[in-house]
Design a protein around this motif. Structure first.
Motif, PDB file in Angstrom:
ATOM      1  N   VAL A  17      -1.969 -15.337  -2.079  1.00  0.00           N
ATOM      2  CA  VAL A  17      -2.628 -14.559  -2.857  1.00  0.00           C
ATOM      3  C   VAL A  17      -3.164 -13.490  -2.509  1.00  0.00           C
ATOM      4  CG1 VAL A  17      -3.632 -14.323  -5.542  1.00  0.00           C
ATOM      5  CG2 VAL A  17      -2.398 -16.185  -5.201  1.00  0.00           C
ATOM      6  N   ARG A  18      -3.222 -12.123  -2.284  1.00  0.00           N
ATOM      7  CA  ARG A  18      -3.337 -11.048  -2.031  1.00  0.00           C
ATOM      8  C   ARG A  18      -3.106  -9.220  -2.548  1.00  0.00           C
ATOM      9  NH1 ARG A  18       0.338 -10.145   3.433  1.00  0.00           N
ATOM     10  NH2 ARG A  18       1.822 -10.130   2.914  1.00  0.00           N
ATOM     11  N   SER A  19      -4.041  -8.660  -2.438  1.00  0.00           N
ATOM     12  CA  SER A  19      -4.084  -7.642  -2.554  1.00  0.00           C
ATOM     13  C   SER A  19      -5.014  -6.158  -1.924  1.00  0.00           C
ATOM     14  CB  SER A  19      -4.906  -7.023  -3.854  1.00  0.00           C
ATOM     15  OG  SER A  19      -5.867  -7.645  -4.516  1.00  0.00           O
ATOM     16  N   TYR A  20      -3.562  -5.113  -1.986  1.00  0.00           N
ATOM     17  CA  TYR A  20      -4.347  -3.839  -1.235  1.00  0.00           C
ATOM     18  C   TYR A  20      -5.175  -3.179  -2.001  1.00  0.00           C
ATOM     19  CZ  TYR A  20      -0.634  -5.014   2.004  1.00  0.00           C
ATOM     20  OH  TYR A  20      -0.330  -5.256   2.875  1.00  0.00           O
TER      21      TYR A  20
ATOM     22  N   ALA B 259     -10.407  -6.024  -6.880  1.00  0.00           N
ATOM     23  CA  ALA B 259     -10.828  -5.585  -5.793  1.00  0.00           C
ATOM     24  C   ALA B 259     -10.692  -4.062  -5.297  1.00  0.00           C
ATOM     25  CB  ALA B 259     -10.447  -5.142  -4.052  1.00  0.00           C
ATOM     26  N   SER B 260     -11.960  -2.835  -5.116  1.00  0.00           N
ATOM     27  CA  SER B 260     -11.560  -1.510  -5.029  1.00  0.00           C
ATOM     28  C   SER B 260     -12.761  -0.962  -4.136  1.00  0.00           C
ATOM     29  CB  SER B 260     -12.062  -1.043  -6.809  1.00  0.00           C
ATOM     30  OG  SER B 260     -13.410  -1.078  -7.183  1.00  0.00           O
ATOM     31  N   ARG B 261     -11.959  -0.223  -3.883  1.00  0.00           N
ATOM     32  CA  ARG B 261     -12.621   0.590  -2.533  1.00  0.00           C
ATOM     33  C   ARG B 261     -12.704   2.079  -2.615  1.00  0.00           C
ATOM     34  NH1 ARG B 261     -10.316   0.876   3.379  1.00  0.00           N
ATOM     35  NH2 ARG B 261      -9.009   2.091   2.338  1.00  0.00           N
ATOM     36  N   PHE B 262     -14.135   2.660  -2.146  1.00  0.00           N
ATOM     37  CA  PHE B 262     -14.401   3.753  -1.914  1.00  0.00           C
ATOM     38  C   PHE B 262     -15.808   4.370  -1.138  1.00  0.00           C
ATOM     39  CE2 PHE B 262     -17.327   1.253  -5.462  1.00  0.00           C
ATOM     40  CZ  PHE B 262     -19.305   1.670  -4.327  1.00  0.00           C
ATOM     41  N   LEU B 263     -16.219   5.639  -0.738  1.00  0.00           N
ATOM     42  CA  LEU B 263     -16.668   6.495  -0.634  1.00  0.00           C
ATOM     43  C   LEU B 263     -17.772   6.712  -0.659  1.00  0.00           C
ATOM     44  CD1 LEU B 263     -14.332   8.601   1.568  1.00  0.00           C
ATOM     45  CD2 LEU B 263     -15.310   6.403   2.251  1.00  0.00           C
TER      46      LEU B 263
ATOM     47  N   PRO C 131       1.378  -1.196  -0.032  1.00  0.00           N
ATOM     48  CA  PRO C 131      -0.317  -0.131  -0.285  1.00  0.00           C
ATOM     49  C   PRO C 131       0.696   1.431   0.227  1.00  0.00           C
ATOM     50  CG  PRO C 131      -0.010  -0.950   1.746  1.00  0.00           C
ATOM     51  CD  PRO C 131       0.561  -1.761   0.720  1.00  0.00           C
ATOM     52  N   VAL C 132       0.097   2.473  -0.880  1.00  0.00           N
ATOM     53  CA  VAL C 132       0.727   3.829  -0.415  1.00  0.00           C
ATOM     54  C   VAL C 132       1.334   3.913   1.167  1.00  0.00           C
ATOM     55  CG1 VAL C 132       1.128   5.793  -1.441  1.00  0.00           C
ATOM     56  CG2 VAL C 132      -0.711   4.446  -2.629  1.00  0.00           C
ATOM     57  N   GLY C 133       2.640   3.924   1.019  1.00  0.00           N
ATOM     58  CA  GLY C 133       3.317   5.410   2.433  1.00  0.00           C
ATOM     59  C   GLY C 133       3.833   4.012   3.063  1.00  0.00           C
TER      60      GLY C 133
END
Length: 662
Positions: free
Chosen positions: A542-545, A378-382, A126-128
């Motif tokens: 197998v994984r993703s952020y 996967a994708s995430r949003f508000l 992930p970023v950071g």
């Protein structure tokens, strides 16, 4: 008698000096032979490798891998020859069993760069800043060890990792993150900027730093102009199994960058050609002299399926470096065959300043291919609007590789795919876990039907962050699945806002993993001698952020304190200025000065008036009018002064009355 020189210093017999030197040399040789005979397996080892891989979206992936092994030692410690002392001290002092630290800038593109291979599973971060650690201490001392570790790493890598020491910044996952341990701590800083100040300490942990070997290719402008770059440090302890010996340490350092070649092809469909010198601005002039192995690998994945099937013998495999699709500038020393790809191995042992190693790839014909994807993207949003409440949604879409994957679970005769979701919520994001809603193929399902396992840790205001671990079981023929959960936004104290509060507040990335699916590269040849290839042959989860969310919170007007301070300082300046003017003025001296001036000017006027009166024959007038006018002016001045004093005193009394807290 001892012979003495002319200067009075006793001289040494040359024969005795030679005997002493011979004796010391024999002792050193004996210790070296004993170490070889009895401790051949207790020698520190260091290896380096570079993996180059062309990507379908006209970019190039460069993955540096450095591995350093420290053998088990006694409880009193030992002197390290290759292993960095700073890392060894961290493990010994804070009892770290396993730890991983990553600095990442940019987001990994799972659709074009891969999502079902060991490289993306282990290095797509992930970023950071992301940090997790497992400690070998009693449960009551885990939090204290975590805080000390974050402060030590912050000073070692010149970063803001010490912000993770607060209980509002880290969590204690049990099974959703990966390693199953009750002594695991996890923290993330999405807003941490990555620069050369973090890369330089990371390079200092290498035996040759960035002066020699493959690490010399890490040119700062080339690394930080990349679309994605992530530097990772992973260490784990290896138990010796013998009484009296401590644990060994395995340190892995990786740097993953995605670069865009500068060369532009004439035809738009042809992939851009590139070389090591064009990507990094440097060439490999030799390996690190302390490295046991130093190789460069070129991974050709998913290219020309008919050619991959036709390569059956070693002679035909050697022709792969010069075919109809592409051409290499150097002949590979070895070719490893995998199910859907080839791995070309290049040894840089013979490279030098006069003959540097510069691998180049030139494309001849247009080529299109795709990387193998994870079962679900996967994708995430508000969702929602305003600064009071909202909702977080995670969307899972099936990929083309879902039907071809073998890691399926047959439960009650039905094919299902397991998905683990791990999320951390800051304390000012007050999540209502009872509002969890799940949609499968746009049809709402109950939580019991889909969620098979869940662990929730609610947040506490200004004390701890919230955490959610959840396992879903979705049917194999699923097309899409959506998860939403509502939340309220909290209020922060003015001291808790960052300098750029109007930008918003970051919610760390969510981790999506598939417990029944593991990625690995299955080479037909034996690769146990290479640490780099052995690592890729191991099965990795197998994984993703997902993306980092930016949530706007209610932010006060930080200009108001400035306005209050400004007007307060103005009032105080007027008050004290007027008061000091009144107190420092001397009324008596001013009156005497005016009278003396009047007397000097009055005597000359009287003399002139008398002369004029005698000339004209008129009587002389008395100077009573001037005296009266002076007295009148003096009285008026005294009344104005008294009025000013009363006005200032009244203003001071009013200010004191209203400014005092009742």
């Amino acid at each position: 008698m001892v012979p003495v020189t002319d200067s009075g210093v006793p001289s040494v017999d040359p024969i005795m000096a030679r005997l002493v030197r011979t004796w010391i040399s024999l002792l050193i040789l004996q210790s070296f032979l004993v170490a070889i005979a009895f401790g051949s397996e207790e020698v520190e080892e260091f290896s380096e490798a570079l993996l180059l891989k062309p990507l379908p979206d006209r970019k190039v992936l460069a993955h540096f891998h450095f591995e350093n092994r420290a053998p088990p030692s006694n409880s009193h410690g030992r002197h390290h020859h290759l292993f960095p002392k700073a890392i060894s001290q961290l493990v010994q002092k804070f009892r770290v069993k396993e730890m991983e630290l990553s600095f990442t800038q940019g987001r990994w593109n799972h659709e074009h760069w891969g999502g079902f291979d060991p490289l993306s599973s282990m290095n797509a971060k992930p970023v950071g800043v992301e940090l997790w650690a497992v400690f070998d201490v009693p449960q009551s001392e885990v939090d204290a060890s975590w805080k000390n570790l974050t402060n030590a790493l912050s000073g070692l890598f010149c970063a803001s990792i010490n912000f993770l020491e607060s209980s509002t910044s880290y969590a204690a996952p049990t099974w959703g993150f990966g390693p199953n341990s009750d002594k695991l701590r996890y923290g993330s800083l999405p807003r941490e900027a990555v620069c050369t100040e973090n890369l330089t300490p990371w390079l200092k942990l290498l035996p040759c730093r960035d002066k020699d070997g493959l690490s010399a290719l890490m040119n700062r402008p080339s690394v930080y102009r990349a679309f994605y770059h992530s530097q990772r440090l992973h260490l784990s302890t290896v138990e010796s199994g013998e009484e009296g010996l401590g644990s060994g340490i395995l340190l892995e350092q990786t740097l993953t960058v995605v670069l865009q070649p500068d060369t532009i092809s004439v035809e738009a469909n042809i992939q851009p050609s590139w070389s090591i010198s064009s990507l990094f601005g440097r060439k490999v002039v030799g390996r690190c002299v302390l490295a046991k192995s130093s190789n460069v690998y070129l991974h050709m994945d998913g290219l020309s399926g008919h050619e991959l099937k036709s390569v059956d013998t070693e002679l035909e495999a050697q022709k792969l470096w010069n075919n109809a699709d592409f051409e290499l500038s150097l002949t590979p020393d070895r070719i490893l065959r995998e199910i859907n790809s080839f791995l070309l191995v290049f040894d840089i042992e013979k490279s030098s300043d006069s003959e540097p190693f510069d691998l180049g790839l030139t494309w001849k014909l247009p080529a299109k291919w795709s990387c193998q994807q994870a079962p679900l993207h996967a994708s995430r949003f508000l969702m929602g609007s305003g600064n009071e409440r909202g909702a977080i949604a995670i969307l899972l879409k099936a990929t083309e590789s879902l039907e071809n994957l073998s890691g399926r679970d047959l439960t009650n005769g039905c094919c299902t795919v397991k998905v683990n979701i791990f999320q951390i919520f800051p304390w000012y994001i007050k999540v209502y876990y009872h509002s969890l809603q799940i949609f499968v193929d746009q049809e709402q399902k109950t939580v019991i039907e889909v969620v098979k396992k869940i662990n929730v840790s609610p947040s506490t205001d200004k004390m701890s962050s919230g955490m959610m671990e959840m396992m879903l079981e979705l049917p194999c023929e699923v097309k899409s699945a959506a998860i939403s959960i509502e939340y309220d936004k909290g209020f922060l104290h003015i001291d808790e806002y960052p300098p750029d509060a109007n930008q918003g507040f970051d919610i760390p990335s969510a981790l999506i993993s598939f417990p029944d699916h593991h990625a690995s590269l299955d080479f037909k040849e034996e690769v146990t001698k290479s640490p780099f290839l052995s690592k890729f042959k191991e099965k990795s989860l197998v994984r993703s952020y997902t993306e980092v969310l930016l949530a706007p919170l209610t932010t006060p007007d930080f200009s108001m304190p400035y306005n209050v301070i400004t007007i307060t300082c103005t009032v105080f300046a007027l008050y004290f200025g007027s008061l000091l003017n009144v107190l420092r003025r001397r009324i008596g001296e001013e009156e005497r000065f005016l009278k003396s001036q009047g007397k000097k000017k009055g005597g000359l006027k009287q003399l002139l008036s008398r002369l004029i009166a005698k000339i004209r024959g008129r009587p002389v007038e008395a100077p009573s009018s001037s005296t009266e006018s002076h007295e009148a002016r003096s009285s008026v001045f005294s009344s104005k002064l008294l009025f000013k004093i009363i006005l200032v005193a009244g203003a001071a009394a009013a200010w004191q009355y209203f400014s005092t807290d009742k």
